[in-house]
Scaffold this active site. Structure first.
Site, mmCIF file in Angstrom:
data_model
loop_
_atom_site.group_PDB
_atom_site.id
_atom_site.type_symbol
_atom_site.label_atom_id
_atom_site.label_comp_id
_atom_site.label_asym_id
_atom_site.label_seq_id
_atom_site.Cartn_x
_atom_site.Cartn_y
_atom_site.Cartn_z
ATOM 1 N N ASP A 184 0.864 -1.192 0.000
ATOM 2 C CA ASP A 184 0.000 0.000 0.000
ATOM 3 C C ASP A 184 0.894 1.233 0.000
ATOM 4 O OD1 ASP A 184 -2.417 1.577 0.194
ATOM 5 O OD2 ASP A 184 -1.934 1.912 2.302
ATOM 6 N N SER A 185 0.286 2.372 -0.332
ATOM 7 C CA SER A 185 1.024 3.630 -0.293
ATOM 8 C C SER A 185 1.429 3.991 1.139
ATOM 9 C CB SER A 185 0.153 4.742 -0.878
ATOM 10 O OG SER A 185 -1.085 4.782 -0.191
ATOM 11 N N TYR A 207 -0.729 8.585 -2.568
ATOM 12 C CA TYR A 207 -0.644 8.345 -4.006
ATOM 13 C C TYR A 207 -1.873 8.932 -4.721
ATOM 14 C CZ TYR A 207 3.035 4.689 -3.728
ATOM 15 O OH TYR A 207 4.198 3.983 -3.558
ATOM 16 N N GLY A 208 -2.945 9.091 -3.965
ATOM 17 C CA GLY A 208 -4.250 9.428 -4.560
ATOM 18 C C GLY A 208 -4.332 10.781 -5.237
ATOM 19 N N CYS A 231 -4.103 -1.381 -2.206
ATOM 20 C CA CYS A 231 -4.292 0.050 -2.443
ATOM 21 C C CYS A 231 -5.148 0.170 -3.692
ATOM 22 C CB CYS A 231 -2.928 0.715 -2.657
ATOM 23 S SG CYS A 231 -3.037 2.463 -3.077
ATOM 24 N N ASN A 232 -6.273 0.831 -3.555
ATOM 25 C CA ASN A 232 -7.178 0.976 -4.698
ATOM 26 C C ASN A 232 -6.556 1.836 -5.795
ATOM 27 O OD1 ASN A 232 -10.206 -0.038 -4.018
ATOM 28 N ND2 ASN A 232 -9.096 0.506 -2.168
ATOM 29 N N GLU A 290 -5.313 8.784 9.049
ATOM 30 C CA GLU A 290 -3.910 8.740 9.478
ATOM 31 C C GLU A 290 -3.724 9.481 10.811
ATOM 32 O OE1 GLU A 290 -0.790 8.531 6.862
ATOM 33 O OE2 GLU A 290 -1.927 7.121 5.642
ATOM 34 N N CYS A 301 -10.963 2.803 -0.951
ATOM 35 C CA CYS A 301 -9.652 3.221 -0.459
ATOM 36 C C CYS A 301 -9.452 2.422 0.816
ATOM 37 C CB CYS A 301 -9.635 4.717 -0.159
ATOM 38 S SG CYS A 301 -8.155 5.252 0.707
ATOM 39 N N THR A 302 -8.290 1.831 0.960
ATOM 40 C CA THR A 302 -8.106 0.900 2.077
ATOM 41 C C THR A 302 -8.002 1.601 3.432
ATOM 42 O OG1 THR A 302 -5.771 0.813 1.435
ATOM 43 C CG2 THR A 302 -7.183 -0.997 0.723
#
Ligand code: DGL
Length: 246
Positions: free
Chosen positions: A7-8, A39-40, A70-71, A150, A180-181
């Site tokens: 994942d990012s 990353y999004g 990660c989507n 986060e 989104c995870t």
């Protein structure tokens, strides 16, 4: 079975949680690109470049599979990752589309897709759902949820304000894809907002459903070996993992 989970940042830990609950793997190697998250908001070429670097990192381990938790990466870089990896690479978007379709009997169901700006712009979920006959779709980029999660803000005024900002024009959905995870961490708040009758589709559960259908798992691993790596501050990632994982 030894799996790499990418994942990012920390969001992919929600997918690790599902993998652990289902005891599918003997060893899980997690890599979060915490130095370069999010990353999004990045463009396609950058996302692909970072994703290929993650594949290179995983070449240090003899993996049976890489799960892209990660989507954003799944929407843009799956093909390129598959070309540079020597094991299967599984993404959460296809799994999420199939899980949504399996969960909804009515093709007229109103489905709300949430994700980062990049995921929503890719239209990856729409394309997949359209091909399965679902056309009643709404999509909303809700990138603010990423830093909130986060910051460990899973409820309360700030999140409510973000809901108001994003959802004022949304018609009541039958299902919400947590595209989104990071978003499973605010599942409870989303259910409070939309009501119990709105189904939430979780990338981690979707990937487990997908894996159990596509692969044969002969053993269950009660206490798999877990290794956490991050491109920046791996201790912080390990601390969050301790909090989030069973
Ligand atoms: N967890 C990532 C996803 O599933 C999003 C976070 C980011 O923007 O990097 O899309």
């Amino acid at each position: 079975m030894k799996v790499g989970v990418f994942d990012s940042g920390i969001g992919g830990l929600t997918v690790v949680k599902s993998l652990l609950e289902h005891q599918l793997f003997e060893e899980i190697i997690y890599f979060g690109d915490t130095a370069r998250v999010p990353y999004g908001i990045k463009d396609k070429n950058t996302i692909i470049r970072y994703a290929i670097e993650a594949v290179e990192f995983f070449k240090n381990f003899e993996l049976d599979m890489i799960i892209v938790a990660c989507n954003t990466v799944s929407a843009y870089a799956l093909q390129e990752m598959r070309e540079s990896a020597s094991c299967p690479v599984i993404g959460v978007v296809e799994a999420g589309v199939l899980a949504t379709s399996n969960a909804l009997n009515d093709k007229e169901s109103n489905i709300l897709i949430l994700g980062t700006k990049a995921t929503i712009n890719s239209k990856a979920y729409e394309t997949g759902l359209n091909s399965l006959g679902f056309d009643n779709l709404q999509a909303k980029a809700t990138g603010l949820f990423v830093p909130l999660v986060e910051e460990e803000i899973y409820s309360g005024e700030i999140l409510e304000a973000a809901f108001k900002h994003y959802f004022s024009n949304i018609t009541h959905p039958n299902a919400v894809i947590l595209g989104c995870t990071h978003f499973p961490l605010i599942s409870e708040a989303l259910t409070n907002h939309f009501g119990d009758d709105t189904l939430l589709i979780h990338s981690g559960d979707a990937i487990v459903e997908y894996l159990e259908r596509e692969f044969t798992f002969t053993n269950k691993y009660e206490s798999p070996e877990l290794k956490f790596f991050a491109s920046e501050n791996p201790e912080a990632l390990r601390d969050i993992a301790k909090k989030w994982l069973p």
